[in-house]
Scaffold this motif. Structure first.
Motif, short mmCIF file in Angstrom:
data_model
loop_
_atom_site.label_atom_id
_atom_site.label_comp_id
_atom_site.label_asym_id
_atom_site.label_seq_id
_atom_site.Cartn_x
_atom_site.Cartn_y
_atom_site.Cartn_z
N LYS A 15 37.12 62.80 125.18
CA LYS A 15 38.39 63.33 124.73
C LYS A 15 38.21 64.82 124.50
CE LYS A 15 41.58 63.11 120.93
NZ LYS A 15 41.65 62.80 119.51
N ASN A 16 38.95 65.64 125.23
CA ASN A 16 38.85 67.09 125.09
C ASN A 16 40.05 67.60 124.33
OD1 ASN A 16 36.45 67.29 126.58
ND2 ASN A 16 37.58 67.25 128.50
N ASP A 17 39.79 68.05 123.11
CA ASP A 17 40.86 68.61 122.29
C ASP A 17 41.02 70.09 122.61
OD1 ASP A 17 41.54 66.32 120.61
OD2 ASP A 17 39.49 66.52 119.88
N THR A 18 42.25 70.52 122.69
CA THR A 18 42.51 71.94 122.92
C THR A 18 42.26 72.71 121.62
OG1 THR A 18 44.83 71.81 122.30
CG2 THR A 18 44.31 71.36 124.62
N TRP A 30 33.35 72.25 114.25
CA TRP A 30 34.61 72.93 114.52
C TRP A 30 34.92 73.96 113.44
CZ3 TRP A 30 38.58 68.56 116.01
CH2 TRP A 30 38.26 68.08 117.28
N TYR A 77 41.38 60.54 113.94
CA TYR A 77 41.24 61.18 115.26
C TYR A 77 39.97 60.76 116.00
CZ TYR A 77 45.09 64.10 113.75
OH TYR A 77 46.32 64.54 113.33
N ILE A 119 44.15 70.01 113.30
CA ILE A 119 43.37 68.99 112.59
C ILE A 119 42.63 69.62 111.42
CG2 ILE A 119 41.42 67.40 112.79
CD1 ILE A 119 42.29 66.96 115.76
N GLU A 137 44.93 72.02 119.06
CA GLU A 137 44.80 70.72 118.41
C GLU A 137 43.70 70.75 117.36
OE1 GLU A 137 46.15 67.69 121.99
OE2 GLU A 137 44.07 68.38 121.92
N LYS A 138 42.59 71.41 117.67
CA LYS A 138 41.48 71.50 116.72
C LYS A 138 41.92 72.21 115.44
CE LYS A 138 37.86 71.59 120.22
NZ LYS A 138 36.81 72.38 120.85
#
Length: 45
Positions: free
Chosen positions: A6-9, A44, A34, A16, A12-13
């Motif tokens: 799953k690659n979060d942009t 992150w 998530y 979150i 999106e990061k």
């Protein structure tokens, strides 16, 4: 068969990450919601 990653942009990061200090959502709840590892969450940050 392996699961696809799953690659979060970046947007999106950030969304979150902002939920923890602003909405006072515990990190453990965010990780469960998530499907993140706590280590990834801290990376992150």
């Amino acid at each position: 068969m392996r699961k696809a990653r799953k690659n979060d942009t970046p947007v999106e990061k950030v969304a979150i990450l902002k939920r923890h200090p602003i909405d006072r959502v515990p990190i453990s709840d965010l990780c469960n919601e998530y499907q993140l590892s706590p280590t990834l969450f801290s990376t992150w940050q």
